[in-house]
Scaffold this active site. Structure first.
Site, PDB file in Angstrom:
ATOM      1  N   PHE A 112     -17.845 -23.480 -25.784  1.00 19.37           N
ATOM      2  CA  PHE A 112     -16.537 -23.432 -26.453  1.00 19.37           C
ATOM      3  C   PHE A 112     -16.387 -24.513 -27.519  1.00 19.37           C
ATOM      4  O   PHE A 112     -15.522 -24.415 -28.388  1.00 19.37           O
ATOM      5  CB  PHE A 112     -15.406 -23.541 -25.417  1.00 19.37           C
ATOM      6  CG  PHE A 112     -15.029 -24.951 -25.065  1.00 19.37           C
ATOM      7  CD1 PHE A 112     -15.829 -25.725 -24.246  1.00 19.37           C
ATOM      8  CD2 PHE A 112     -13.864 -25.519 -25.559  1.00 19.37           C
ATOM      9  CE1 PHE A 112     -15.490 -27.030 -23.927  1.00 19.37           C
ATOM     10  CE2 PHE A 112     -13.512 -26.826 -25.254  1.00 19.37           C
ATOM     11  CZ  PHE A 112     -14.328 -27.582 -24.430  1.00 19.37           C
ATOM     12  N   LYS A 113     -17.211 -25.552 -27.454  1.00 23.61           N
ATOM     13  CA  LYS A 113     -17.080 -26.632 -28.437  1.00 23.61           C
ATOM     14  C   LYS A 113     -17.271 -26.136 -29.867  1.00 23.61           C
ATOM     15  O   LYS A 113     -16.779 -26.740 -30.811  1.00 23.61           O
ATOM     16  CB  LYS A 113     -18.070 -27.747 -28.126  1.00 23.61           C
ATOM     17  CG  LYS A 113     -17.705 -28.502 -26.854  1.00 23.61           C
ATOM     18  CD  LYS A 113     -18.509 -29.778 -26.688  1.00 23.61           C
ATOM     19  CE  LYS A 113     -17.988 -30.605 -25.528  1.00 23.61           C
ATOM     20  NZ  LYS A 113     -18.140 -29.935 -24.213  1.00 23.61           N
ATOM     21  N   ASP A 114     -17.984 -25.014 -30.026  1.00 25.84           N
ATOM     22  CA  ASP A 114     -18.188 -24.446 -31.368  1.00 25.84           C
ATOM     23  C   ASP A 114     -16.871 -24.110 -32.066  1.00 25.84           C
ATOM     24  O   ASP A 114     -16.787 -24.171 -33.289  1.00 25.84           O
ATOM     25  CB  ASP A 114     -19.006 -23.154 -31.281  1.00 25.84           C
ATOM     26  CG  ASP A 114     -20.472 -23.414 -30.929  1.00 25.84           C
ATOM     27  OD1 ASP A 114     -20.951 -24.526 -31.180  1.00 25.84           O
ATOM     28  OD2 ASP A 114     -21.118 -22.485 -30.406  1.00 25.84           O
TER      29      ASP A 114
END
Ligand code: PLP
Length: 468
Positions: A112-114
């Protein structure tokens, strides 16, 4: 929108001024002076928007000092089906009525960091082009942040990334994700040592203000406000996807480490999104669950921090937690200074006998914890009951979320990584390898580009200065 510090000793600044920085000048974290409140009619309009349009609505409330057309362009380049592999960007999967998984992990590094980091890459490039400056990002990673930052910054003009990782300590998949990048602005440095050695080098270099200034050193750690802001968007998106009307409330379960993700949910709540509860899930490193159960916040030492099968939640101290306390303490910076005086000196604080604790206990954030056995069980159960395979972090969120599930309140569990990233644990849980999204099949056999160095700050500084 102007930004102030949680410690109260920074003159108000604009979004552009805080966007490239980590800690505020007084050691605190940047916060919007007030939260924009979303009216019911605005919420009604937002319900119909696609991801990029919604992101523009949300982010233009916080980034209001760059020309509107430029922000629009940055967002349109970021949230595309090509980068996130679906029209919805964050697709909602319904397991049964009232139980959903919000897919946040379909970006380039399958975590999810993307979502925030891809935005940051385009934002930084835009700002640097405008000022003619350069930025050299120095980071340390134990697995997820490094790939996410490198994929966001690769090929961007004006930006270089120097990423330190402990040699041989990441999974083969994570190592290959980073080391297979051939872009000349990406420098992978494998350190003979452990993650803490890498982090110590970054800290030492960051504290050398002369070197930092001369070589334009910056970071992309999770206290960056722009990252938090970009994550607010999917709380709105997930809410709209799981409800039919704005009269409904939902709860979110959030696998947590540094309190970044759940902090974005807290901001969405403060903006008026009808959230019943934010259910914070920890793994064996339960610093945050301990706080929400007892009122005592006790950061751990590196030695006390366990290495678990949900490694991206292995934290000893939750850096964004200060933002939540600032708000719940009625934005009392003096109180925050007093509490973090303890934290910054490696001590705990206990607020259990104060009115602040009563307020937090009645607040929208609740917590629970998971461990390896529960994680494996949850992965198996989800697979058997619903035919879905979830990764180890998402499993922690599901486990704790289900424990707190309320009748008639839809529960949205945030998926923070794809199972393909953690295949060893998946094999342990269900006995077979998770499938990989297209394009990742040969990842580990691609040529790798990296240098190996000792945990020697002077040598790292020399390497940086020679490659700028
Ligand atoms: C970073 C990360 C987390 C923790 O998120 P925070 O914002 O630090 O709380 C959880 N799961 C995965 C897969 C991550 O990469």
């Amino acid at each position: 929108m102007r930004y102030i510090s949680t410690r109260g000793n920074m003159l108000p600044k604009s979004f552009s001024e805080i966007m490239l920085s980590g800690l505020a000048s007084d050691g605190g974290l940047a916060m919007p002076e007030t939260y924009p409140k979303i009216s019911n009619s605005e919420l009604e309009t937002w319900r119909k928007l696609n991801y990029a349009d919604l992101a523009f609505k949300v982010l233009s409330k916080f980034a209001d000092d760059s020309p509107v057309a430029d922000l629009r362009g940055i967002i349109d380049r970021t949230y595309t089906p090509e980068i996130f592999h679906s029209e919805e960007i964050t697709p909602l999967k319904t397991l049964e009525p009232g139980l959903h998984i919000l897919g946040l992990s379909n970006g380039p590094t399958l975590a999810f960091k993307d979502i925030a980091m891809q935005f940051l890459g385009n934002l930084f490039e835009y700002v640097l082009a405008k000022t003619g400056e350069e930025l050299n990002i120095l980071g340390a990673t134990s697995g997820d942040t490094g790939p996410s930052a490198e994929y966001a910054m690769r090929g961007k003009s004006g930006i270089r990334v120097f990423m330190l990782s402990p040699k041989g300590k990441m999974t083969r998949f994570q190592t290959a994700q980073m080391f297979s990048l051939q872009d000349p602005n990406i420098f992978n440095i494998a350190i003979r040592g452990v993650f803490d050695d890498c982090q110590d080098i970054v800290k030492t270099v960051s504290n050398d203000s002369q070197f930092k200034k001369k070589y334009h050193i910056g970071t992309v750690n999770s206290i960056n406000w722009a990252r938090i802001a970009a994550q607010i968007v999917y709380y709105f998106k997930g809410y709209f996807a799981a409800t039919h009307s704005n009269n409904q409330q939902v709860s979110f379960s959030v696998p947590s480490g540094n309190f970044g993700n759940v902090c974005a949910g807290h901001v969405a709540f403060m903006m008026g999104l009808p959230i019943k509860k934010l259910i914070l899930a920890t793994n064996e490193n339960d610093v945050l669950n301990e706080f929400f159960s007892t009122g005592c916040y006790r950061p751990r030492t590196a030695e006390e921090t366990q290495h678990t099968s949900s490694p991206s939640m292995d934290i000893s101290k939750a850096s964004n937690f200060e933002r939540f306390i600032f708000d719940l303490a009625g934005r009392n910076a003096e109180k925050v200074r007093e509490l973090w005086q303890e934290v910054d000196n490696g001590r705990a604080f206990d607020i259990s006998s104060t009115p602040l604790w009563q307020k937090i206990r009645r607040s929208h954030v609740i917590s629970g914890t998971s461990n390896h056995v529960a994680r494996m069980e949850t992965i198996r159960k989800m697979h058997k009951k619903y035919g879905v395979l979830v990764d180890t972090h998402t499993a922690d969120g599901l486990k704790v979320g289900l424990e707190h599930r309320e009748k008639d309140v839809p529960l949205i569990c945030l998926e923070t990584a794809l199972p393909a990233k953690f295949s060893e644990s998946i094999v342990e849980a269900v006995g077979s390898e998770p499938s990989r999204p297209a394009g990742y099949d040969n990842l580990e056999s691609l040529p790798q580009r990296y240098v190996v160095m000792n945990a020697d700050t002077t040598a790292i500084k020399t390497f940086i200065s020679e490659h700028i």
